[in-house]
Design an enzyme around this catalytic site. Structure first.
Site, PDB file in Angstrom:
ATOM      1  N   ASP A  15     -21.433  12.250 -55.420  1.00 22.23           N
ATOM      2  CA  ASP A  15     -22.539  12.257 -55.548  1.00 22.23           C
ATOM      3  C   ASP A  15     -22.421  13.106 -56.940  1.00 22.23           C
ATOM      4  O   ASP A  15     -22.080  13.729 -58.077  1.00 22.23           O
ATOM      5  CB  ASP A  15     -23.501  12.693 -54.346  1.00 22.23           C
ATOM      6  CG  ASP A  15     -24.373  14.021 -54.429  1.00 22.23           C
ATOM      7  OD1 ASP A  15     -25.764  12.571 -54.472  1.00 22.23           O
ATOM      8  OD2 ASP A  15     -24.725  14.790 -55.152  1.00 22.23           O
ATOM      9  N   ASP A  17     -26.321  14.488 -58.685  1.00 28.75           N
ATOM     10  CA  ASP A  17     -27.232  16.233 -58.354  1.00 28.75           C
ATOM     11  C   ASP A  17     -26.450  17.345 -57.466  1.00 28.75           C
ATOM     12  O   ASP A  17     -26.368  16.794 -56.368  1.00 28.75           O
ATOM     13  CB  ASP A  17     -28.429  15.305 -57.654  1.00 28.75           C
ATOM     14  CG  ASP A  17     -29.299  15.356 -59.440  1.00 28.75           C
ATOM     15  OD1 ASP A  17     -29.094  15.866 -60.118  1.00 28.75           O
ATOM     16  OD2 ASP A  17     -30.807  14.864 -58.984  1.00 28.75           O
ATOM     17  N   ASP A 222     -23.399  17.349 -51.665  1.00 30.36           N
ATOM     18  CA  ASP A 222     -24.075  18.476 -50.857  1.00 30.36           C
ATOM     19  C   ASP A 222     -25.099  18.248 -50.317  1.00 30.36           C
ATOM     20  O   ASP A 222     -25.745  19.618 -49.617  1.00 30.36           O
ATOM     21  CB  ASP A 222     -24.612  19.078 -52.264  1.00 30.36           C
ATOM     22  CG  ASP A 222     -26.293  18.496 -53.055  1.00 30.36           C
ATOM     23  OD1 ASP A 222     -26.173  17.246 -53.089  1.00 30.36           O
ATOM     24  OD2 ASP A 222     -26.800  19.315 -53.275  1.00 30.36           O
TER      25      ASP A 222
HETATM   26 MG   LIG Z   1     -27.018  16.031 -54.725  1.00 33.73          MG
END
Ligand SMILES: [Mg+2]
Length: 278
Positions: A15, A17, A222
């Site tokens: 991922d 961000d 995350d």
């Molecule tokens: Mg993320």
């Protein structure tokens, strides 16, 4: 040097961000050294993000990642035309890419938006907003707001009256599509998720490396929308992010000690480089 060790080939799905890039200042400086080591060892780093193609390409360019990448929560996979030397199915070509489309084209999704508005519910999509409006709302630069507006498989929208949320979701589901809530915006999309896209690419890599080498996949994310990706890799890693609630996970994952790119690189270094004698 290459990545084969004990007949093993590594592929990393990640991922952006809050994972490879910092959730606040978008910096990836803490991961630079590790990215260099990975490049030296020919270990592919596959970006797998909810961002658009334009936003993602900014990072493949900056980080010099000449690999396939996954955009808009698994809406599409972009594969550089010369990346795999064998034939595989794809839906279209665009610039230097073969594109596998898994999401619903936005023109179709926009018909549902029209219907929602017709039924009297008020919502504001990214295309209803001007570049400066979106940039002001998100903190993105104007250039990045332009890239973020170019969505191909996902309508991001804001509901003006929060009590309309349930009715709007009903209309979306009745049309056969899905909705998910982000921090600030809601999303209207087809049946795509990051996991399905990761599965397809994993099969292509397996084919590329042939039968004698074992493929081992690592996934890092995350957020909630990373769970389908983490479920579909051999080594799932959840990167710490104090900005939002830890997503609930009912399978074994490795938790990073640090947040963002620092947690990203420390965990990769530990897994791949530190215990090896070379
Ligand atoms: Mg993320």
């Amino acid at each position: 040097m290459d990545s084969s060790k004990n007949n093993e080939k590594i592929v990393i799905f990640t991922d952006l961000d809050g994972t490879l890039i910092d959730h606040k200042d978008y910096s990836y400086i803490d991961a630079s050294k590790t990215l260099k080591s990975l490049k030296k060892r020919n270990i592919p780093v596959i970006l797998c993000t909810s961002k658009t193609r334009g936003e993602t390409e900014k990072y493949t360019d900056k980080l010099n990642l000449r690999y396939p990448f996954i955009v808009e929560n698994g809406g599409a996979i972009f594969i550089p035309k010369d990346y795999f030397s064998f034939k595989y199915p794809f839906d279209k070509t665009m610039n230097q890419y073969n594109v596998i489309e898994l999401g619903t084209p936005i023109a179709q999704l926009n018909k549902v938006v029209k219907q929602i508005k017709k039924e009297g519910f008020e919502l504001k999509t990214f295309s209803d907003m001007s570049v400066s409006e979106l940039s002001k709302e998100t903190g993105l630069t104007k250039m990045d707001a332009i890239r973020a507006k170019k969505r191909e498989y996902d309508v991001a929208f804001r509901i003006l009256d929060p009590k309309d949320k349930r009715e709007i979701a009903k209309i979306i589901n009745a049309a056969g599509y899905n909705t998910s809530a982000g921090g600030r915006y809601h999303h209207l999309m087809g049946a795509n998720d990051k996991g399905h896209a990761v599965k397809i690419l994993t099969d292509l890599f397996r084919k590329r490396y042939g039968g004698s080498l074992k493929l081992k996949t690592i996934g890092l994310g995350d957020g909630e929308n990373d769970i389908p990706m983490l479920k579909n890799v051999d080594i799932p890693i959840l990167v710490k992010n104090r900005e939002h609630k830890k997503p609930e996970i009912n399978f074994d994952v490795t938790y990073t000690e640090f947040e963002g790119p620092k947690g990203w690189s420390e965990t990769i270094e530990e897994l791949l480089f530190e215990s090896k004698s070379d």
